[in-house]
Scaffold this motif. Structure first.
Motif, short mmCIF file in Angstrom:
data_model
loop_
_atom_site.label_atom_id
_atom_site.label_comp_id
_atom_site.label_asym_id
_atom_site.label_seq_id
_atom_site.Cartn_x
_atom_site.Cartn_y
_atom_site.Cartn_z
N CYS A 37 -1.99 -7.34 -6.36
CA CYS A 37 -2.76 -7.78 -5.10
C CYS A 37 -2.62 -6.67 -4.13
CB CYS A 37 -1.91 -8.85 -4.72
SG CYS A 37 -0.31 -8.39 -3.83
N CYS A 61 3.01 -11.07 -3.56
CA CYS A 61 2.97 -11.86 -4.57
C CYS A 61 4.44 -11.85 -5.22
CB CYS A 61 1.69 -11.55 -5.40
SG CYS A 61 2.10 -10.31 -6.52
N CYS A 90 1.08 -2.71 -5.22
CA CYS A 90 1.06 -3.80 -6.28
C CYS A 90 -0.04 -3.67 -7.00
CB CYS A 90 1.12 -5.35 -5.49
SG CYS A 90 1.16 -6.48 -6.87
ZN LIG Z 1 1.44 -8.26 -5.36
#
Ligand SMILES: [Zn+2]
Length: 248
Positions: free
Chosen positions: A155, A131, A152
């Protein structure tokens, strides 16, 4: 004596650009995965060459292996050497306008250089490969030093350093910036670079100034254009050069 010659050229110049490669960092003890030993050991330990591990497609499939390699080659505790320090000093003196480097180890900034163009990105910034969200440096390093892959928070995608991987272009605007400095320079010093890796090496062609110096242990494809070629350790040479400069 090359140090004296180099000092004299520096005296005559006030728009110096330095273009550096792996050789500048290896003198600080940074391990060079592109050396014969590095390539051999990588193939032995990981079953694939370093160029494969450091590629966009490999990272997407095998971030764990990428970070095993990263821990081995990108996380040694190293300090700037005499070359980094001399270049920072030349910038402070108003002689040097820019350092253009193929290294991602932050050592020029650590030595005090301000205007550093990092052709292959840097290892200070991390972002999600999925992302693209940024991750703070400390959080990424925490995961990496604990033996894992930084993930992350949005995500759960694998987080990567902002380095230019194989199969990727140089970051937007960076080639133009580097070429602009080289084109306007009155003196170009190439150090610790084989000048075999394009497109970066091809930037050298834009130089049209007075003094062109190559400091590299091996021959380069641009040797024929250089006014001075020195096959010595760049740290020692630049240290002696600064000494000679003080006596001019
Ligand atoms: Zn991400």
């Amino acid at each position: 004596m090359p140090a004296k010659q180099l000092a004299q050229m520096i005296k005559e110049s006030d728009n110096i650009v330095f273009f550096g490669g792996a050789g500048v960092s290896t003198e600080s003890g940074v391990k060079d995965y592109r050396s014969k030993d590095g390539i051999y050991n990588t193939e032995k330990d990981f079953g694939v060459p370093p160029e494969r591990i450091l590629s966009r497609s490999f990272f997407a499939e095998n971030p764990e292996v990428f970070y095993d390699f990263y821990r081995k080659y990108f996380m040694s505790d190293v300090k700037p050497n005499s070359a980094h320090k001399a270049l920072a000093k030349l910038e402070e003196m108003g002689k040097l306008r820019a350092v253009i480097t193929q290294n991602v180890d932050n050592l020029h900034f650590a030595a005090g250089s301000k205007n550093v163009i990092e052709l292959h990105g840097n290892t200070r910034e991390f972002y999600c490969n999925s992302c693209k969200a940024d991750m703070p440096y400390a959080d990424a390093m925490n995961a990496i030093t604990n033996g894992g892959v930084p993930r992350c928070v949005h995500c759960a995608g694998a987080v990567r350093p902002r380095v230019v991987m194989y199969e990727e272009k140089l970051h937007e605007g960076v080639p133009e910036l580097a070429m602009g400095y080289i084109a306007n320079a009155d003196m170009l010093i190439v150090g610790g670079a084989s000048l075999l890796v394009n497109p970066a090496a091809s930037f050298i062609r834009f130089f049209g100034g007075k003094h062109f110096v190559i400091i590299n242990k091996q021959e380069t494809p641009y040797d024929y254009r250089a006014e001075l070629i020195v096959r010595e350790n760049i740290g020692e040479l630049l240290e002696r050069t600064m000494g000679e400069y003080g006596r001019l």
